[in-house]
Scaffold this motif. Structure first.
Motif, mmCIF file in Angstrom:
data_model
loop_
_atom_site.group_PDB
_atom_site.id
_atom_site.type_symbol
_atom_site.label_atom_id
_atom_site.label_comp_id
_atom_site.label_asym_id
_atom_site.label_seq_id
_atom_site.Cartn_x
_atom_site.Cartn_y
_atom_site.Cartn_z
ATOM 1 N N MET A 1 0.846 -1.177 0.000
ATOM 2 C CA MET A 1 0.000 0.000 0.000
ATOM 3 C C MET A 1 0.896 1.247 0.000
ATOM 4 S SD MET A 1 -2.986 1.297 -0.049
ATOM 5 C CE MET A 1 -3.578 -0.357 -0.238
ATOM 6 N N THR A 2 0.686 2.107 -0.975
ATOM 7 C CA THR A 2 1.492 3.324 -1.055
ATOM 8 C C THR A 2 0.678 4.527 -0.588
ATOM 9 O OG1 THR A 2 0.836 3.909 -3.306
ATOM 10 C CG2 THR A 2 2.715 2.385 -3.063
ATOM 11 N N ARG A 3 1.387 5.563 -0.274
ATOM 12 C CA ARG A 3 0.722 6.813 0.126
ATOM 13 C C ARG A 3 -0.158 7.328 -1.016
ATOM 14 N NH1 ARG A 3 0.944 10.641 4.066
ATOM 15 N NH2 ARG A 3 0.709 12.817 3.440
ATOM 16 N N ASP A 4 0.294 7.173 -2.256
ATOM 17 C CA ASP A 4 -0.512 7.609 -3.405
ATOM 18 C C ASP A 4 -1.843 6.866 -3.461
ATOM 19 O OD1 ASP A 4 1.239 9.548 -4.300
ATOM 20 O OD2 ASP A 4 2.215 8.238 -5.756
ATOM 21 N N ASN A 5 -1.821 5.558 -3.185
ATOM 22 C CA ASN A 5 -3.080 4.796 -3.160
ATOM 23 C C ASN A 5 -4.025 5.341 -2.090
ATOM 24 O OD1 ASN A 5 -0.966 2.047 -3.646
ATOM 25 N ND2 ASN A 5 -2.462 2.669 -5.175
ATOM 26 N N ILE A 6 -3.463 5.649 -0.940
ATOM 27 C CA ILE A 6 -4.270 6.178 0.162
ATOM 28 C C ILE A 6 -4.829 7.548 -0.203
ATOM 29 C CG2 ILE A 6 -4.166 7.005 2.553
ATOM 30 C CD1 ILE A 6 -2.077 4.700 3.010
ATOM 31 N N LEU A 7 -4.006 8.397 -0.812
ATOM 32 C CA LEU A 7 -4.487 9.717 -1.217
ATOM 33 C C LEU A 7 -5.573 9.613 -2.282
ATOM 34 C CD1 LEU A 7 -1.163 11.773 -1.279
ATOM 35 C CD2 LEU A 7 -3.053 11.989 0.358
ATOM 36 N N ASP A 8 -5.390 8.715 -3.245
ATOM 37 C CA ASP A 8 -6.420 8.523 -4.271
ATOM 38 C C ASP A 8 -7.745 8.096 -3.633
ATOM 39 O OD1 ASP A 8 -4.589 9.170 -6.269
ATOM 40 O OD2 ASP A 8 -4.208 7.076 -6.820
ATOM 41 N N ALA A 9 -7.662 7.161 -2.712
ATOM 42 C CA ALA A 9 -8.871 6.679 -2.036
ATOM 43 C C ALA A 9 -9.495 7.784 -1.191
ATOM 44 C CB ALA A 9 -8.535 5.469 -1.165
ATOM 45 N N ALA A 10 -8.671 8.533 -0.492
ATOM 46 C CA ALA A 10 -9.192 9.621 0.345
ATOM 47 C C ALA A 10 -9.895 10.672 -0.511
ATOM 48 C CB ALA A 10 -8.063 10.257 1.151
ATOM 49 N N ALA A 11 -9.328 10.992 -1.666
ATOM 50 C CA ALA A 11 -9.965 11.972 -2.558
ATOM 51 C C ALA A 11 -11.336 11.474 -2.987
ATOM 52 C CB ALA A 11 -9.083 12.239 -3.775
ATOM 53 N N GLN A 12 -11.419 10.194 -3.327
ATOM 54 C CA GLN A 12 -12.703 9.632 -3.759
ATOM 55 C C GLN A 12 -13.714 9.640 -2.606
ATOM 56 O OE1 GLN A 12 -12.809 5.397 -4.844
ATOM 57 N NE2 GLN A 12 -13.859 6.049 -6.709
ATOM 58 N N MET A 24 -11.989 7.974 8.855
ATOM 59 C CA MET A 24 -10.756 7.237 8.557
ATOM 60 C C MET A 24 -11.092 5.775 8.264
ATOM 61 S SD MET A 24 -8.122 9.236 8.448
ATOM 62 C CE MET A 24 -6.562 8.498 8.921
ATOM 63 N N ALA A 25 -12.135 5.250 8.889
ATOM 64 C CA ALA A 25 -12.562 3.880 8.609
ATOM 65 C C ALA A 25 -13.024 3.750 7.155
ATOM 66 C CB ALA A 25 -13.677 3.465 9.567
ATOM 67 N N ASP A 26 -13.714 4.774 6.630
ATOM 68 C CA ASP A 26 -14.145 4.758 5.229
ATOM 69 C C ASP A 26 -12.933 4.703 4.299
ATOM 70 O OD1 ASP A 26 -16.891 5.051 5.901
ATOM 71 O OD2 ASP A 26 -16.700 7.250 5.902
ATOM 72 N N ILE A 27 -11.933 5.479 4.619
ATOM 73 C CA ILE A 27 -10.730 5.533 3.783
ATOM 74 C C ILE A 27 -9.968 4.214 3.881
ATOM 75 C CG2 ILE A 27 -8.519 6.713 3.422
ATOM 76 C CD1 ILE A 27 -10.065 9.262 4.570
ATOM 77 N N ALA A 28 -9.850 3.692 5.088
ATOM 78 C CA ALA A 28 -9.182 2.402 5.279
ATOM 79 C C ALA A 28 -9.889 1.309 4.483
ATOM 80 C CB ALA A 28 -9.140 2.045 6.765
ATOM 81 N N GLU A 29 -11.220 1.301 4.542
ATOM 82 C CA GLU A 29 -11.997 0.312 3.802
ATOM 83 C C GLU A 29 -11.760 0.442 2.291
ATOM 84 O OE1 GLU A 29 -16.660 -0.632 2.875
ATOM 85 O OE2 GLU A 29 -16.147 0.142 4.867
ATOM 86 N N ALA A 30 -11.653 1.674 1.808
ATOM 87 C CA ALA A 30 -11.459 1.907 0.373
ATOM 88 C C ALA A 30 -10.117 1.368 -0.130
ATOM 89 C CB ALA A 30 -11.577 3.403 0.059
ATOM 90 N N VAL A 31 -9.149 1.230 0.762
ATOM 91 C CA VAL A 31 -7.837 0.699 0.366
ATOM 92 C C VAL A 31 -7.564 -0.679 0.976
ATOM 93 C CG1 VAL A 31 -6.732 2.905 -0.174
ATOM 94 C CG2 VAL A 31 -6.669 2.055 2.167
ATOM 95 N N ASN A 32 -8.620 -1.291 1.499
ATOM 96 C CA ASN A 32 -8.530 -2.636 2.083
ATOM 97 C C ASN A 32 -7.503 -2.737 3.203
ATOM 98 O OD1 ASN A 32 -10.532 -3.827 0.379
ATOM 99 N ND2 ASN A 32 -9.018 -3.849 -1.270
#
Length: 188
Positions: A1-12, A24-32
């Protein structure tokens, strides 16, 4: 998991739920990831929001600075800048949405870090307007107001533009450029 993946998911997630509605749980779920694991990568939603705003402004500044630095007349620069800006907003809708609608959610410390980035971006537009005034291409008594008006028009497009709509983003940009550069008055 990269920071870019997390940022992409957070933006969405921020685009879909808004900053305050997202967890933060929503973001965590979005990146599994488990929520606790997400905190190994980022410390808070504020950190994510500021990173997304910086990412968006860096991207947009790169697009616009390349055009602003060209050796062409200011009206041509402005037309190309409008087109590039709208194309970037349309190409990165999650990131654009966060930039345009969630910046108000920054805390005071993060806001103070964000403002210089935003101002540098707006300065590119103001500098091209002032260049056009000096070259006697434009008549603009208040470049700051003109830039804010133009940004408001361009930014609001994100709320109604649809890629499958009747006009392409390029056509919309060209019509905005005509409106901004030529105005509404009929030539006499």
């Amino acid at each position: 998991m990269t920071r870019d993946n997390i940022l992409d998911a957070a933006a969405q997630v921020f685009r879909q739920k808004g900053f305050h509605g997202a967890s933060m749980a929503d973001i965590a779920e979005a990146v599994n990831l488990q929520k606790a694991s997400l905190y190994h990568h980022v410390s808070s939603k504020q950190e994510l929001l500021l990173a997304l705003l910086e990412r968006a402004l860096d991207l947009l500044t790169k697009y616009i600075a390349g055009i602003a630095g060209q050796s062409i007349p200011a009206d041509q620069k402005m037309r190309q800048m409008i087109r590039a800006y709208l194309q970037a907003l349309a190409e990165y809708p999650d990131l654009s949405s966060v930039l345009l609608f969630e910046h108000r959610s920054l805390d005071k410390k993060s806001h103070a870090r964000h403002v210089p980035h935003r101002d540098r971006f707006e300065d590119l537009w103001r500098d091209v307007l002032n260049e056009g005034v000096r070259a006697k291409l434009f008549e603009c008594p208040d470049a700051g107001l003109a830039v804010r008006g133009l940004m408001g028009t361009l930014n609001w497009t994100l709320t109604w533009y649809r890629p499958d709509g009747r006009m392409s983003i390029e056509k919309i940009a060209d019509q905005y450029a005509d409106l901004f550069l030529k105005g509404l008055l009929k030539k006499r």
